[in-house]
Write an enzyme that holds these catalytic residues in place. Structure first.
Site, PDB file in Angstrom:
ATOM      1  N   TYR A  73      -1.113 -16.697   4.406  1.00 54.42           N
ATOM      2  CA  TYR A  73       0.184 -16.337   3.836  1.00 54.42           C
ATOM      3  C   TYR A  73       1.129 -15.772   4.909  1.00 54.42           C
ATOM      4  O   TYR A  73       2.285 -16.216   5.030  1.00 54.42           O
ATOM      5  CB  TYR A  73       0.017 -15.318   2.689  1.00 54.42           C
ATOM      6  N   ASP A  79       3.654 -16.232  -2.396  1.00 56.31           N
ATOM      7  CA  ASP A  79       3.292 -14.873  -2.816  1.00 56.31           C
ATOM      8  C   ASP A  79       3.222 -14.852  -4.344  1.00 56.31           C
ATOM      9  O   ASP A  79       3.330 -15.899  -5.000  1.00 56.31           O
ATOM     10  CB  ASP A  79       4.284 -13.846  -2.252  1.00 56.31           C
ATOM     11  N   GLU A 102       6.447  -8.435   6.676  1.00 56.84           N
ATOM     12  CA  GLU A 102       5.383  -9.094   5.914  1.00 56.84           C
ATOM     13  C   GLU A 102       4.157  -8.204   5.778  1.00 56.84           C
ATOM     14  O   GLU A 102       3.545  -8.147   4.722  1.00 56.84           O
ATOM     15  CB  GLU A 102       5.005 -10.434   6.566  1.00 56.84           C
TER      16      GLU A 102
END
Ligand code: SF4
Length: 350
Positions: free
Chosen positions: A141, A159, A58
């Site tokens: 996120y 995203d 990520e």
């Protein structure tokens, strides 16, 4: 839903109006899952549920395309296979493995996060969005992504690909990068998920749909597994975004200093802190190279002059043949390669 990720106070006003019925949501989930099992790309971080590996992927995928990340991710996991090995590494080694990916604050934050996980969580990445967001570089996120992909907990992982799919699926005609738009997307993503289980697959599938079917300019609607539920009639016009900030051009002057075997570099204490760069200079000199590169909302014109090696010891000399192991920002590395190669050609011609 994880407490820090989902919040009723963030409910977008259009969310209820755009909500899908229970049977439509189930249908979307079923079609998406079947499509993803048959068509999803085999990415290395999708083969694991190790939270550290998910966290690494990520961090790397922020601001870098998936195709570029794959090699870096695999090299990184060989060098630092666990939280402990990353936490115990020195910063230069960490930056060295990151070089080429850019945005080096991500590497520093990941390094600090690993150290914090060792100190506070006994080496275990916490399965709690609040604790995750206390780690350096982990925001809403990334916390949601770790919750979904590592722990399979419902979380709205929005995203750019997912935002595009949801804006089109819901025919959302307001800017998605406004606070209201973000809240709408968050609620749309959360609302489509099952109460428990399946978060990993659902979020991966939605992301993948955006990457390979619901593409930005040319969505492949006839191939889309959720086209029957999709509400937009003009997918190319969505999503809507606010006007972009104006790009500002800046010029900087740097020196390429080399004796043919070594190059002299300065260590950055600012934007690329800890990395080695061509030193900044004020003096005029013979222009050897111009490199133009983007940084956030700036476009930098780097004018590089050739200069003689200094005598005051303020710079460090690195052998040209061993630069791969030195953390150097990509624009500077490109200049060094270009000018070192040109220098060798000149020496051969002479
Ligand atoms: S039908 Fe087209 S616009 Fe709608 S989600 Fe699928 S690819 Fe995107």
């Amino acid at each position: 839903m994880g407490t820090a990720i989902s919040s009723s106070t963030r409910q977008g006003k259009g969310a209820e109006r755009n909500a899908f019925s229970g049977s439509a949501r189930r249908q979307i989930r079923t079609e998406l899952a079947a499509w993803f099992r048959a068509n999803g790309r085999d990415l290395p971080w999708r083969r694991t549920t190790d939270a550290y590996a998910v966290l690494v992927s990520e961090f790397m995928c922020q601001q870098t395309q998936v195709a570029t990340v794959v090699d870096y991710y695999e090299r990184w996991m060989r060098a630092f296979p666990a939280v402990r090995s990353l936490a115990e590494a020195d910063e230069q080694a960490v930056l060295g493995h990151w070089q080429g990916l850019g945005y080096y604050s991500r590497a520093r934050n990941l390094h600090r996060a690993a150290r914090m996980v060792m100190e506070r969580h006994d080496g275990e990445i916490p399965a709690d969005p609040v604790l995750l967001k206390a780690l350096p570089g982990v925001g809403d996120y990334t916390a949601a992504a770790v919750m979904a992909f590592a722990f399979d907990r419902p979380a709205a992982v929005v995203d750019a690909n997912v935002a595009r799919v949801l804006a089109r699926l819901c025919d959302y005609r307001e800017p998605i990068d406004s606070a209201r738009g973000k809240a709408f997307l968050h609620d749309a993503a959360a609302g489509l998920q099952a109460g428990r289980g399946g978060a990993r697959e659902f979020n991966s599938a939605l992301m993948e749909l955006g990457a390979i079917i619901c593409k930005p300019r040319t969505p492949l609607c006839p191939e889309c597994p959720i086209r029957d539920a999709c509400r937009t009639r003009a997918p190319e016009a969505l999503p809507i975004k606010r006007a972009r900030p104006v790009v500002t051009m800046v010029t900087e002057r740097r020196a390429f200093i080399s004796d043919g075997e070594r190059v002299f570099l300065a260590q950055s204490s600012a934007r690329w802190r800890g990395m080695w760069m061509l030193p900044e200079v004020d003096e005029p000199g013979a222009l050897g190279h111009v490199e133009i590169y983007p940084i956030t909302r700036y476009r930098v014109r780097m004018e590089v002059v050739r200069m003689r090696p200094p005598e005051d010891g303020t710079l460090r000399a690195f052998p040209l043949a061993a630069l791969d192991a030195v953390p150097i920002p990509s624009p500077h590395r490109r200049v060094i390669r270009a000018l070192a190669t040109a220098g060798r050609s000149m020496h051969r011609a002479a």
